[in-house]
Design a protein around this motif. Structure first.
Motif, PDB file in Angstrom:
ATOM      1  N   ALA A   1      -8.438   2.858  11.987  1.00 39.22           N
ATOM      2  CA  ALA A   1      -6.915   1.967  11.756  1.00 39.22           C
ATOM      3  C   ALA A   1      -6.208   2.274  11.029  1.00 39.22           C
ATOM      4  O   ALA A   1      -4.658   1.722  11.012  1.00 39.22           O
ATOM      5  CB  ALA A   1      -7.856   0.271  11.799  1.00 39.22           C
ATOM      6  N   LEU A   2      -6.596   3.112  10.233  1.00 37.98           N
ATOM      7  CA  LEU A   2      -5.108   3.748   8.944  1.00 37.98           C
ATOM      8  C   LEU A   2      -4.930   5.401   9.362  1.00 37.98           C
ATOM      9  O   LEU A   2      -5.789   5.901   9.934  1.00 37.98           O
ATOM     10  CB  LEU A   2      -6.382   3.935   7.689  1.00 37.98           C
TER      11      LEU A   2
ATOM     12  N   ILE B   1      -2.120   6.131   1.047  1.00 40.11           N
ATOM     13  CA  ILE B   1      -2.237   3.747   1.634  1.00 40.11           C
ATOM     14  C   ILE B   1      -1.681   3.569   1.262  1.00 40.11           C
ATOM     15  O   ILE B   1      -1.045   2.153   1.549  1.00 40.11           O
ATOM     16  CB  ILE B   1      -3.849   3.447   1.203  1.00 40.11           C
ATOM     17  N   GLY B   2      -0.497   3.721  -0.167  1.00 43.99           N
ATOM     18  CA  GLY B   2       0.434   2.931  -0.459  1.00 43.99           C
ATOM     19  C   GLY B   2       1.054   2.936   0.119  1.00 43.99           C
ATOM     20  O   GLY B   2       2.183   1.764   0.251  1.00 43.99           O
TER      21      GLY B   2
ATOM     22  N   GLU C   1       4.289  -4.070  -5.106  1.00 45.86           N
ATOM     23  CA  GLU C   1       3.733  -5.348  -4.448  1.00 45.86           C
ATOM     24  C   GLU C   1       2.758  -4.912  -4.184  1.00 45.86           C
ATOM     25  O   GLU C   1       1.463  -5.669  -3.957  1.00 45.86           O
ATOM     26  CB  GLU C   1       4.993  -6.103  -3.555  1.00 45.86           C
ATOM     27  N   ALA C   2       2.776  -3.528  -3.237  1.00 47.21           N
ATOM     28  CA  ALA C   2       0.824  -2.876  -2.535  1.00 47.21           C
ATOM     29  C   ALA C   2      -0.284  -2.615  -3.465  1.00 47.21           C
ATOM     30  O   ALA C   2      -0.968  -3.243  -3.077  1.00 47.21           O
ATOM     31  CB  ALA C   2       2.294  -1.531  -1.943  1.00 47.21           C
ATOM     32  N   LEU C   3       0.643  -2.283  -5.220  1.00 52.09           N
ATOM     33  CA  LEU C   3      -0.415  -2.722  -5.866  1.00 52.09           C
ATOM     34  C   LEU C   3      -0.026  -3.616  -6.460  1.00 52.09           C
ATOM     35  O   LEU C   3      -2.256  -3.868  -6.222  1.00 52.09           O
ATOM     36  CB  LEU C   3       0.706  -1.737  -7.290  1.00 52.09           C
TER      37      LEU C   3
ATOM     38  N   MET D   1      -3.409   4.648  -5.321  1.00 56.74           N
ATOM     39  CA  MET D   1      -2.306   3.604  -4.527  1.00 56.74           C
ATOM     40  C   MET D   1      -1.901   5.570  -3.530  1.00 56.74           C
ATOM     41  O   MET D   1      -1.550   5.704  -2.136  1.00 56.74           O
ATOM     42  CB  MET D   1      -0.758   3.895  -4.862  1.00 56.74           C
ATOM     43  N   ASN D   2      -1.821   6.351  -4.178  1.00 58.26           N
ATOM     44  CA  ASN D   2      -1.519   7.845  -3.425  1.00 58.26           C
ATOM     45  C   ASN D   2      -3.278   8.236  -2.299  1.00 58.26           C
ATOM     46  O   ASN D   2      -3.498   9.425  -2.057  1.00 58.26           O
ATOM     47  CB  ASN D   2      -1.669   9.230  -4.812  1.00 58.26           C
TER      48      ASN D   2
END
Lengths: 344, 556
Positions: free
Chosen positions: B103-104, B110-111, B132-134, B149-150
């Motif tokens: 699904a990703l 992903i960040g 905000e993602a963090l 994040m990376n």
């Protein structure tokens, strides 16, 4: 990031090394093939049809053809090892020099054709995939079928007929540049780039006009496979779970199609583009002939027809090396485009 | 809290297929209040996911809402177009999917994917979205969020990917979250952690949640209200306790009964007519092997290393008597499948030995083992009944194949009779024999897989998650079949599974594996009732429990 780069370089080096046996095989195979083909170069290059037996023997001795095939092979290989591809009987020049002069012409043509093909094929494939079964989809399919059915020399002649003879838009199809324009100082061998470097816009435009028709007729032939693979891979991508995720959070249509679907779908297209490029480089002899393009393929064909061994062997070796190189570049591109590849 | 958020009214959804329109949802009516968690339970094909997709407007091109309304805050979702719809998706309602890794986007960090969702609905800078993602990664309790994040999805575990998916889904604080089988395919312990997280986040942010699942136990643990779906309709809606103690609808009764619990026995799982001749067999006491009988299987200090990596399995020893059933449990990566494959002689062990019926077979190379006379004594049933049957073989061919290869039978009447006999033993209707796998249901395919494995009358059957891909009601029947076969033919079963409730019922003894080593082993009921190690206790506690009252037994 550094480790990633280092790994890529190591991988590339390993790939190059592992392709050496294949290159060697190509070398020997072409050598033997040329010896098996009918036609005697000595007879061909003798002074005339009335040349006596002795004269032919003389030439044969000069060319080393009186020795046994294995001996010839050893000599040939040791020459190659020293970077000497031999001398062409046709042009009287070293093969290496001939190829060096002609390769940029072929590369420039092929690159341009591939670029045109990609610019046309990817959007066509994407549009077809967005509306499968629609009129657009069928239109693209028909266009692709036509592109494949019509041989390049036919489409080339057709283009000349329409744009040169009827409309008069294109210049006469005789080589890379018309006789009145002076060549730019040679730096890369690619005329478009050399003209730009020389700051000669008018010359650049002339070269561009000469290039367009042959490039388009080559591109027409390869749009089909590229568009089809784009469509197929785009369909898979659009139906995938992550595109559904992207839609579920309301991403804009553009973001879903381009960033999520297309970027994933383009991966197989890279592979196919590499294969298509290699094929075009060798197979564009017909286009080169039709447009009197001074490329390597027409050079090799002429050499083959006159049993001139050295240029043909040199050409095949060049093509094989280019194929290895192109595959390597594709692999590296793939590694950059797809983060999953590097860990395998 | 009592405000009505979503109202689905007589929803009909149909899919156009080659055989014409097929109705997947036929008249679903349900309501969801703000902040509540509703369980939508049913077996495959019941239309529960389709209902979810229709609500979030994510149906395939082939699917269409053919009738009814979906009112979200009074607004009919089925009529929304373009921008209106996109403003709703993600911002007001969002969805979590079954297979988190797929699904990703595999080639986007992903960040960035979380930031994509934020930037769609908020007019903020890229840096602010990244921040905000963090925060969201912290909220879903991902360790080292700055580095993650990376990361790309393939660098994360399934549970981690599902957390990222949750982060994306909650990024714009939607009022409604639809979780479609969010933990199917995850380990039990991961399942518990992810579900706890989801429930906490939903409660903290006041989000209403629809939990779509096939697992009644899971729904019962987290939802106050459960709607049961069968063939496109909602057949019953009640609180978990009512549902389990006094199910009204016949289908619910069957579903509740078929869901294995800590105390259930195999014969409890199926209905009267499905029991066939099972009770008579169970009641017959099993013949204890004479004292001093050598074990059927003895595994000594088995180890497996792949490439230069650390050991996938190390120092694994066990014995099995004829006709005994042993469970091999553990989470993914514990080495249970590797072990079972070594015992089946499908892969070669790096160290150790396997002794079967007094003969050492550990040193026979796996690619030569098919020539060994013991090949037909050790057979395997694989996890996925779809993938493990040759799509070009009919059911008959599948069962006949080992008979021809291992028993040296030739095509003819004798072979036909053997195949028919096998089919009858596994309860496969004979008129299904000429069919190809794609023409069979999941349960029927599982029966073909088992019939194939028992065709040559093996003495040891190794089962690798044989029921993991099946619905509970089908699983119940298959489990009963396996137990019956074991008792009738004295076949030893090595049962590899992550489903502890199933192992507890089927197996006399259980071995718990963790990181390639045995953590604990012993008699099944004792092991599960009184786990001695923390790891086993964690596993046991993670199983969703169903409290079945005495009323249920009476109802059956």
């Amino acid at each position: 990031m550094m480790t990633g780069l280092g790994a890529t370089v190591t991988r590339a080096g390993r790939r190059l090394l592992s392709s050496l046996p294949a290159l060697f095989g190509v070398l020997v195979f072409t050598f033997l093939l040329m010896r098996v083909l009918p036609g005697d170069p000595a007879v061909f290059f003798a002074s005339g049809p009335n040349a006596g037996k002795e004269e032919i023997e003389q030439i044969r001795k000069q060319m080393g053809l009186d020795k046994s095939v294995p001996e010839q092979l050893v000599f040939y290989l040791s020459d190659i090892g020293q970077g000497n591809l031999g001398r062409s009987m046709m042009t009287g020049q070293p093969v290496l020099k001939d190829l060096r002069e002609r390769l940029p012409a072929s590369l420039e043509l092929t690159f341009t054709a591939l670029l045109i093909a990609l610019i046309a094929a990817v959007p066509l494939g994407v549009i077809a995939a967005l509306r499968p079964g629609s009129v657009v989809d069928h239109g693209v399919r028909l266009f692709c079928a036509l592109g494949v059915c019509v041989p390049t020399f036919v489409s080339g002649l057709l283009l000349i007929y329409v744009f040169y003879y009827l409309l008069g838009l294109a210049p006469d199809p005789t080589g890379r540049i018309d006789v009145f324009t002076s060549l730019p100082p040679q730096r890369t061998g690619f005329l478009l780039i050399d003209f730009l470097l020389a700051g000669d816009v008018e010359g650049w435009w002339t070269a561009c006009k000469q290039l367009i028709l042959p490039a388009v007729s080559m591109a027409l032939f390869v749009i089909a496979p590229l568009a089809r693979i784009t469509r197929a891979s785009m369909l898979v991508s659009l139906g995938s779970d992550f595109v559904r995720t992207a839609r579920s959070v309301g991403l804009s249509w553009r973001k879903v199609v381009v960033t999520y679907a297309l970027r994933n779908a383009i991966l197989p297209v890279i592979t196919i583009a590499g294969i298509v490029f290699s094929t075009m480089l060798g197979a564009n002899v017909l286009v080169e002939k039709v447009f009197s393009w001074p490329g390597v393929a027409s050079y090799a064909l002429d050499a083959l027809l006159s049993s001139d061994y050295a240029p043909v062997q040199g050409f095949v070796l060049l093509m094989a090396s280019l194929f290895v190189l192109v595959n390597l570049v594709v692999d590296i591109c793939y590694g950059i485009a797809d983060p999953r590849v590097s860990i395998e | 809290m009592s405000e009505e958020l979503l109202r689905i009214d007589d929803l009909h959804v149909a899919f156009s297929t080659r055989r014409g329109m097929v109705e997947a949802v036929r008249g679903v009516t349900l309501t969801v209040k703000a902040g509540e968690m509703l369980g939508l339970v049913g077996e495959s094909g019941s239309g529960k996911s389709v209902t979810g997709f229709a609500t979030t407007r994510l149906l395939d091109a082939a699917g269409r809402v053919t009738g009814g309304k979906i009112l979200f805050r009074g607004q009919d979702v089925t009529k929304l177009r373009g921008d209106e719809l996109r403003q709703l998706q993600g911002a007001a309602m969002s969805m979590i999917f079954q297979n988190p890794r797929a699904a990703l986007n595999p080639i986007r960090a992903i960040g960035l994917q979380i930031a994509d969702a934020i930037l769609t609905h908020k007019r903020i800078s890229k840096e602010a979205a990244r921040a905000e993602a963090l925060d969201l990664l912290r909220a879903v309790q991902i360790r080292d969020p700055e580095q993650r994040m990376n990361a790309y999805p393939h660098e994360l575990s399934g549970g981690m990917c599902q957390r990222v998916m949750i982060a994306i889904a909650i990024s714009c604080n939607p009022a409604l979250l639809i979780a479609d089988e969010p933990t199917t395919g995850l380990d039990v312990t991961t399942q518990k952690v992810v579900m706890d997280l989801l429930a906490d986040i939903a409660a903290a942010r006041g989000m209403a949640t629809i939990l779509i699942t096939h697992d009644l136990g899971l729904a019962a643990r987290y939802c106050r209200r459960i709607a049961v779906m069968e063939r496109g309709r909602i057949v019953e809606e009640a609180s978990p306790s009512t549902l389990f103690s006094a199910p009204q609808h016949a289908y619910t009764r069957r579903l509740v009964a078929a869901s294995p619990t800590a105390t259930s026995r195999i014969e409890d799982l199926v209905t009267e007519e499905e029991r066939e001749r099972y009770p008579a067999i169970v009641s017959k006491p099993r013949q204890e092997p004479a004292h001093g009988t050598p074990p059927l299987l003895e595994v000594r200090k088995l180890a497996k290393r792949f490439d230069q990596g650390s050991a996938a399995v190390a120092d694994f020893s066990m014995t099995m008597a004829g006709g005994e059933s042993v469970g091999l449990v553990g989470e993914s990566g514990s080495g249970k499948s590797t072990t079972s494959r070594m015992i089946c002689r499908l892969i070669d062990p790096s160290e150790g030995d396997i002794v079967f019926d007094g003969q050492s077979i550990g040193h026979v190379a796996s690619r030569d083992f098919h020539r060994s006379p013991l090949r037909k004594d050790i057979q395997m049933v694989f996890q996925d009944p779809n993938e493990s049957l040759n799509p070009r073989f009919t059911a008959f061919d599948c069962i006949a194949h080992p008979l021809m290869r291992l028993d040296g039978m030739r095509a003819g009447e004798a072979l036909r009779q053997r195949v028919v006999e096998c089919a009858q033993r596994v309860g496969l209707p004979l008129d299904l024999l000429p069919r190809f796998p794609h023409q069979l249901s999941g349960g029927q395919k599982a029966r073909v897989g088992i019939a194939r494995a028992i065709a040559c009358q093996p003495r040891l059957l190794v089962l690798d998650e044989p029921t993991a891909a099946l619905d509970v009601s089908v699983q119940a029947v298959v489990l009963q079949l396996l137990d019956r076969l074991r008792r009738e033919n004295d076949i030893a079963l090595l049962f590899v599974s992550h489903d502890l409730n199933v192992v507890r019922m089927l197996c006399d003894r259980t071995i718990v594996l963790h990181n390639g080593g045995i953590v604990e082993q012993g008699e099944s009921r004792a092991l599960f009732d009184n786990p001695k190690t923390d790891y086993t206790r964690k596993l046991v506690e993670a199983i969703p429990h169903i409290e079945t009252g005495p009323t249920l037994a009476a109802a059956l």
